[in-house]
Design a protein around this motif. Structure first.
Motif, PDB file in Angstrom:
ATOM      1  N   GLU A  35       0.832  -1.325  -0.039  1.00 11.35           N
ATOM      2  CA  GLU A  35       0.064   0.124   0.051  1.00 11.35           C
ATOM      3  C   GLU A  35       0.866   1.136   0.010  1.00 11.35           C
ATOM      4  OE1 GLU A  35      -3.679   1.974   2.539  1.00 11.35           O
ATOM      5  OE2 GLU A  35      -2.904  -0.021   3.237  1.00 11.35           O
ATOM      6  N   ASP A  36       1.962   1.267   0.861  1.00  8.91           N
ATOM      7  CA  ASP A  36       2.789   2.198   0.718  1.00  8.91           C
ATOM      8  C   ASP A  36       4.296   2.220   0.475  1.00  8.91           C
ATOM      9  OD1 ASP A  36       3.643   1.797   3.211  1.00  8.91           O
ATOM     10  OD2 ASP A  36       1.928   2.542   4.138  1.00  8.91           O
ATOM     11  N   GLU A  37       5.186   3.139   0.094  1.00  7.37           N
ATOM     12  CA  GLU A  37       6.739   2.884   0.095  1.00  7.37           C
ATOM     13  C   GLU A  37       7.161   2.399   1.339  1.00  7.37           C
ATOM     14  OE1 GLU A  37      10.158   5.025  -2.319  1.00  7.37           O
ATOM     15  OE2 GLU A  37       8.495   6.191  -1.425  1.00  7.37           O
ATOM     16  N   LYS A  38       6.890   2.703   2.456  1.00  2.00           N
ATOM     17  CA  LYS A  38       7.554   2.403   3.758  1.00  2.00           C
ATOM     18  C   LYS A  38       7.502   0.734   3.940  1.00  2.00           C
ATOM     19  CE  LYS A  38       5.128   2.427   7.289  1.00  2.00           C
ATOM     20  NZ  LYS A  38       4.351   2.568   8.616  1.00  2.00           N
ATOM     21  N   ASN A  39       6.294   0.218   3.629  1.00  5.71           N
ATOM     22  CA  ASN A  39       6.403  -1.195   3.657  1.00  5.71           C
ATOM     23  C   ASN A  39       6.925  -1.998   2.640  1.00  5.71           C
ATOM     24  OD1 ASN A  39       4.615  -0.937   5.613  1.00  5.71           O
ATOM     25  ND2 ASN A  39       2.670  -1.101   4.715  1.00  5.71           N
ATOM     26  N   LEU A  40       7.153  -1.384   1.473  1.00  4.60           N
ATOM     27  CA  LEU A  40       7.873  -2.052   0.283  1.00  4.60           C
ATOM     28  C   LEU A  40       9.430  -1.974   0.799  1.00  4.60           C
ATOM     29  CD1 LEU A  40       8.655  -3.038  -2.506  1.00  4.60           C
ATOM     30  CD2 LEU A  40       8.481  -0.615  -3.219  1.00  4.60           C
ATOM     31  N   LEU A  41       9.630  -0.756   1.077  1.00  2.87           N
ATOM     32  CA  LEU A  41      11.260  -0.483   1.576  1.00  2.87           C
ATOM     33  C   LEU A  41      11.664  -1.674   2.891  1.00  2.87           C
ATOM     34  CD1 LEU A  41      11.667   3.267   1.336  1.00  2.87           C
ATOM     35  CD2 LEU A  41      12.565   1.359   0.060  1.00  2.87           C
ATOM     36  N   ALA A  42      10.644  -1.816   3.651  1.00  3.72           N
ATOM     37  CA  ALA A  42      10.710  -2.663   4.998  1.00  3.72           C
ATOM     38  C   ALA A  42      10.982  -4.072   4.199  1.00  3.72           C
ATOM     39  CB  ALA A  42       9.768  -2.520   5.664  1.00  3.72           C
ATOM     40  N   GLN A  43      10.333  -4.580   3.268  1.00  5.44           N
ATOM     41  CA  GLN A  43      10.314  -5.882   2.646  1.00  5.44           C
ATOM     42  C   GLN A  43      11.548  -6.077   2.154  1.00  5.44           C
ATOM     43  OE1 GLN A  43       8.541  -8.610   2.863  1.00  5.44           O
ATOM     44  NE2 GLN A  43      10.115  -9.612   2.032  1.00  5.44           N
ATOM     45  N   LEU A  44      12.078  -5.142   1.141  1.00  4.51           N
ATOM     46  CA  LEU A  44      13.273  -4.858   0.640  1.00  4.51           C
ATOM     47  C   LEU A  44      14.482  -4.908   1.457  1.00  4.51           C
ATOM     48  CD1 LEU A  44      12.871  -2.480  -2.080  1.00  4.51           C
ATOM     49  CD2 LEU A  44      12.998  -4.978  -2.243  1.00  4.51           C
ATOM     50  N   GLU A  45      14.435  -4.698   2.742  1.00  8.65           N
ATOM     51  CA  GLU A  45      15.562  -4.755   3.693  1.00  8.65           C
ATOM     52  C   GLU A  45      15.677  -6.271   4.333  1.00  8.65           C
ATOM     53  OE1 GLU A  45      14.880  -2.121   6.890  1.00  8.65           O
ATOM     54  OE2 GLU A  45      15.297  -0.406   5.750  1.00  8.65           O
ATOM     55  N   GLU A  46      14.500  -6.919   4.320  1.00 12.31           N
ATOM     56  CA  GLU A  46      14.463  -8.378   4.729  1.00 12.31           C
ATOM     57  C   GLU A  46      15.398  -9.381   3.733  1.00 12.31           C
ATOM     58  OE1 GLU A  46      13.269  -9.719   7.444  1.00 12.31           O
ATOM     59  OE2 GLU A  46      13.062  -7.607   8.039  1.00 12.31           O
ATOM     60  N   ILE A  47      15.289  -9.001   2.308  1.00 12.10           N
ATOM     61  CA  ILE A  47      16.057  -9.954   1.594  1.00 12.10           C
ATOM     62  C   ILE A  47      17.401  -9.314   1.098  1.00 12.10           C
ATOM     63  CG2 ILE A  47      14.008 -10.926   0.627  1.00 12.10           C
ATOM     64  CD1 ILE A  47      14.049  -9.116  -1.684  1.00 12.10           C
ATOM     65  N   HIS A  48      18.254  -9.949   0.840  1.00 12.85           N
ATOM     66  CA  HIS A  48      19.476  -9.916   0.144  1.00 12.85           C
ATOM     67  C   HIS A  48      19.374  -9.640  -1.364  1.00 12.85           C
ATOM     68  CE1 HIS A  48      23.865  -9.331  -0.424  1.00 12.85           C
ATOM     69  NE2 HIS A  48      23.770 -10.211  -1.640  1.00 12.85           N
TER      70      HIS A  48
END
Length: 55
Positions: A35-48
């Motif tokens: 829904e928002d960029e904050k959640n997308l960026l949080a997911q990207l931090e979880e993967i290498h």
């Protein structure tokens, strides 16, 4: 290794969010919607992710 990533910005479109697509070299794919960029960026931090382009 070898997965392709595509991030689509649909903030001004029908969904009002972001699409995150993953595809393996053999064609296996996964997609996620945020829904928002904050959640997308949080997911990207979880993967290498190696952001080096191979093209």
């Amino acid at each position: 290794m070898g997965w392709s990533i595509f991030i689509g910005n649909d903030q001004d479109g029908a969904t009002g969010g972001f699409y995150f697509f993953l595809e393996s070299p053999d064609g296996q794919g996964f997609d996620f919607w945020f829904e928002d960029e904050k959640n997308l960026l949080a997911q990207l931090e979880e993967i290498h992710v190696d952001w080096t382009s191979k093209t």
